[in-house]
Design a protein around this motif. Sequence first.
Motif, PDB file in Angstrom:
ATOM      1  N   ALA A  39      -4.154  -0.626   8.941  1.00  0.00           N
ATOM      2  CA  ALA A  39      -4.577  -0.586   7.535  1.00  0.00           C
ATOM      3  C   ALA A  39      -4.028   0.658   6.837  1.00  0.00           C
ATOM      4  O   ALA A  39      -3.593   0.593   5.680  1.00  0.00           O
ATOM      5  CB  ALA A  39      -6.102  -0.624   7.443  1.00  0.00           C
ATOM      6  N   THR A  40      -4.004   1.789   7.530  1.00  0.00           N
ATOM      7  CA  THR A  40      -3.456   3.025   6.947  1.00  0.00           C
ATOM      8  C   THR A  40      -1.966   2.869   6.668  1.00  0.00           C
ATOM      9  O   THR A  40      -1.460   3.350   5.650  1.00  0.00           O
ATOM     10  CB  THR A  40      -3.703   4.216   7.884  1.00  0.00           C
ATOM     11  OG1 THR A  40      -5.115   4.395   8.026  1.00  0.00           O
ATOM     12  CG2 THR A  40      -3.079   5.486   7.339  1.00  0.00           C
ATOM     13  N   TYR A  42      -0.432   0.213   5.756  1.00  0.00           N
ATOM     14  CA  TYR A  42      -0.341  -0.525   4.489  1.00  0.00           C
ATOM     15  C   TYR A  42      -0.666   0.376   3.300  1.00  0.00           C
ATOM     16  O   TYR A  42       0.077   0.421   2.321  1.00  0.00           O
ATOM     17  CB  TYR A  42      -1.303  -1.724   4.529  1.00  0.00           C
ATOM     18  CG  TYR A  42      -1.488  -2.406   3.198  1.00  0.00           C
ATOM     19  CD1 TYR A  42      -0.547  -3.298   2.721  1.00  0.00           C
ATOM     20  CD2 TYR A  42      -2.610  -2.137   2.405  1.00  0.00           C
ATOM     21  CE1 TYR A  42      -0.715  -3.936   1.499  1.00  0.00           C
ATOM     22  CE2 TYR A  42      -2.787  -2.767   1.186  1.00  0.00           C
ATOM     23  CZ  TYR A  42      -1.830  -3.658   0.733  1.00  0.00           C
ATOM     24  OH  TYR A  42      -1.995  -4.276  -0.474  1.00  0.00           O
ATOM     25  N   HIS A  43      -1.770   1.104   3.375  1.00  0.00           N
ATOM     26  CA  HIS A  43      -2.193   1.935   2.243  1.00  0.00           C
ATOM     27  C   HIS A  43      -1.183   3.037   1.932  1.00  0.00           C
ATOM     28  O   HIS A  43      -1.002   3.396   0.767  1.00  0.00           O
ATOM     29  CB  HIS A  43      -3.579   2.531   2.495  1.00  0.00           C
ATOM     30  CG  HIS A  43      -4.649   1.497   2.523  1.00  0.00           C
ATOM     31  ND1 HIS A  43      -4.949   0.710   1.432  1.00  0.00           N
ATOM     32  CD2 HIS A  43      -5.476   1.095   3.509  1.00  0.00           C
ATOM     33  CE1 HIS A  43      -5.916  -0.124   1.752  1.00  0.00           C
ATOM     34  NE2 HIS A  43      -6.253   0.076   2.998  1.00  0.00           N
ATOM     35  N   LYS A  46       2.190   0.847   0.482  1.00  0.00           N
ATOM     36  CA  LYS A  46       2.059  -0.039  -0.683  1.00  0.00           C
ATOM     37  C   LYS A  46       2.518   0.623  -1.989  1.00  0.00           C
ATOM     38  O   LYS A  46       3.169  -0.039  -2.805  1.00  0.00           O
ATOM     39  CB  LYS A  46       0.611  -0.529  -0.791  1.00  0.00           C
ATOM     40  CG  LYS A  46       0.381  -1.531  -1.914  1.00  0.00           C
ATOM     41  CD  LYS A  46       0.976  -2.884  -1.600  1.00  0.00           C
ATOM     42  CE  LYS A  46       0.414  -3.955  -2.517  1.00  0.00           C
ATOM     43  NZ  LYS A  46       1.328  -4.361  -3.570  1.00  0.00           N
ATOM     44  N   LEU A  72      -0.709   8.258   4.696  1.00  0.00           N
ATOM     45  CA  LEU A  72      -1.061   8.641   3.337  1.00  0.00           C
ATOM     46  C   LEU A  72      -1.657  10.037   3.418  1.00  0.00           C
ATOM     47  O   LEU A  72      -2.666  10.237   4.093  1.00  0.00           O
ATOM     48  CB  LEU A  72      -2.080   7.645   2.777  1.00  0.00           C
ATOM     49  CG  LEU A  72      -2.647   7.887   1.404  1.00  0.00           C
ATOM     50  CD1 LEU A  72      -1.550   7.893   0.349  1.00  0.00           C
ATOM     51  CD2 LEU A  72      -3.686   6.810   1.084  1.00  0.00           C
TER      52      LEU A  72
END
Length: 185
Positions: A39-40, A42-43, A46, A72
């Motif tokens: 998930a990180t 992706y964040h 993105k 991030l």
Amino acid sequence: LNAIFVPEEYGGAPMRIRLFLEVVKIVAEACASTGIIYATNYHGMKPIIDFGSDEQKARLLPKIADGGLGALAITEPTAGSDATGMKTRFRPEGDNIVIDGSKIFITNGDVADRILLFGKWSEIEDPKGAISVLVLEKGTPGFEVISKEKKMGHRASSTCALSFSSATVPRGNLIGEPGDGMQIL
């Protein structure tokens, strides 16, 4: 699995966000740490998809589509939920940007191939208006992982403190313009 959020022209096989969320759920059910890592990724990447130039996307995203990791980097000792308190500085120097500062609690910080890094543009006085964002690539001289958190849980997902001492990236790694960071954030 990274390919499901990277546009096809940059090596991906994009799917709807709903599929991405289902993948995160399934991965996290099997291993919460791996779910956090994914998930990180992706964040962190993105904003390149949403705000990067075509050249940046072509140069930076294929590595992610091929399985590379992203991070991030926003949080600092003086800037958690209040991003205007960050001290990391981006100073333009010819065709480059020189980075000085540090970040804490950065997921994937020690293993990321690409770090979406927030800091303040040295030539803009306004604390909010100075926030800018760039991509730091793995192996950049002057970038160092200074520590790794010793956590009780989710230990397979690394959380690190990072340091930037005259780390230099090409001006082409700036996402948007100087001062666009709050909008991108």
